[in-house]
Design a protein around this motif. Structure first.
Motif, PDB file in Angstrom:
ATOM      1  N   ALA A 231      17.035 -25.903  12.535  1.00  0.00           N
ATOM      2  CA  ALA A 231      16.598 -25.048  11.416  1.00  0.00           C
ATOM      3  C   ALA A 231      17.532 -23.864  11.275  1.00  0.00           C
ATOM      4  O   ALA A 231      18.180 -23.441  12.243  1.00  0.00           O
ATOM      5  N   CYS A 232      17.607 -23.358  10.058  1.00  0.00           N
ATOM      6  CA  CYS A 232      18.411 -22.160   9.798  1.00  0.00           C
ATOM      7  C   CYS A 232      17.694 -21.289   8.770  1.00  0.00           C
ATOM      8  O   CYS A 232      17.295 -21.779   7.703  1.00  0.00           O
TER       9      CYS A 232
ATOM     10  N   SER B 116      24.088 -27.475   6.699  1.00  0.00           N
ATOM     11  CA  SER B 116      25.060 -27.802   7.741  1.00  0.00           C
ATOM     12  C   SER B 116      24.885 -26.924   8.988  1.00  0.00           C
ATOM     13  O   SER B 116      25.037 -27.394  10.121  1.00  0.00           O
ATOM     14  N   MET B 117      24.515 -25.643   8.793  1.00  0.00           N
ATOM     15  CA  MET B 117      24.213 -24.767   9.939  1.00  0.00           C
ATOM     16  C   MET B 117      22.996 -25.298  10.713  1.00  0.00           C
ATOM     17  O   MET B 117      22.967 -25.259  11.940  1.00  0.00           O
ATOM     18  N   ALA B 118      22.017 -25.787   9.969  1.00  0.00           N
ATOM     19  CA  ALA B 118      20.820 -26.339  10.632  1.00  0.00           C
ATOM     20  C   ALA B 118      21.191 -27.587  11.436  1.00  0.00           C
ATOM     21  O   ALA B 118      20.689 -27.789  12.550  1.00  0.00           O
TER      22      ALA B 118
ATOM     23  N   ALA C  20      16.421 -23.845   5.969  1.00  0.00           N
ATOM     24  CA  ALA C  20      16.697 -25.288   6.012  1.00  0.00           C
ATOM     25  C   ALA C  20      16.106 -25.845   7.300  1.00  0.00           C
ATOM     26  O   ALA C  20      16.172 -25.201   8.353  1.00  0.00           O
ATOM     27  N   ILE C  21      15.517 -27.027   7.186  1.00  0.00           N
ATOM     28  CA  ILE C  21      14.972 -27.716   8.359  1.00  0.00           C
ATOM     29  C   ILE C  21      15.492 -29.154   8.302  1.00  0.00           C
ATOM     30  O   ILE C  21      15.289 -29.847   7.294  1.00  0.00           O
ATOM     31  N   VAL C  22      16.165 -29.570   9.348  1.00  0.00           N
ATOM     32  CA  VAL C  22      16.782 -30.900   9.306  1.00  0.00           C
ATOM     33  C   VAL C  22      16.434 -31.695  10.553  1.00  0.00           C
ATOM     34  O   VAL C  22      16.145 -31.136  11.608  1.00  0.00           O
ATOM     35  N   SER C  23      16.490 -33.004  10.394  1.00  0.00           N
ATOM     36  CA  SER C  23      16.225 -33.885  11.528  1.00  0.00           C
ATOM     37  C   SER C  23      17.107 -35.115  11.388  1.00  0.00           C
ATOM     38  O   SER C  23      17.686 -35.360  10.330  1.00  0.00           O
TER      39      SER C  23
END
Ligand code: THU
Length: 132
Positions: A28-29, A8-10, A76-79
């Motif tokens: 990313a975080c 969620s931070m990412a 964490a890496i999100v898109s």
């Protein structure tokens, strides 16, 4: 911080992505042992090659504050895409040096989550030891 929170931070960082050319936002975080965390978002440039990816920005921030690979618990890496995106080749080269081989990397697009390690994403990588 648990996995859900890290993701969620990412996603929060992803909101700050500057991606006027691709319109593809990444966040990313990086979480370190003492509970601190470092965010990154992709920042593009009209000279496309000068673009900096979210995961590199996040890990460089952690290193800038003095943390090193043994301090990093997870990343964490999100898109926002349809697929769960994994780091690009340049980021893999950077992360293979700056993360431990077994550090969990949580990849998510909000619907699906996959956990990988650099050992899996970048086997037989070129590193420091090759320069000795
Ligand atoms: N991007 C990242 O931030 N991380 C990746 O792992 C893949 C690509 C960015 C770079 C560029 O701003 C946009 O996504 C499209 O390639």
């Amino acid at each position: 911080m648990e996995q859900k929170e890290l993701v969620s931070m990412a996603f929060n960082a992803m909101k700050n992505a500057y991606a006027p050319y691709s319109n593809y936002k990444v966040g990313a975080c990086v979480l370190v042992r003492d509970g601190n965390y470092f965010l990154g978002a992709n920042v593009e440039n009209a000279s496309y090659g000068a673009t900096s990816c979210a995961e590199r920005n996040a890990i460089f921030a952690a290193y800038t504050y003095g943390y090193r690979k043994d301090d990093i618990i997870a990343m964490a890496i999100v898109s926002g895409g349809k697929t769960v995106a994994a780091p690009c080749g340049i980021c893999r080269q950077v992360l293979s040096e700056l993360l431990n081989e077994y550090t969990p990397i949580i990849l998510s697009n909000g619907r699906e989550t996959v956990i990988k390690t650099m050992g899996e994403l970048m086997p037989m990588s070129f590193g420091k030891e090759d320069l000795d």
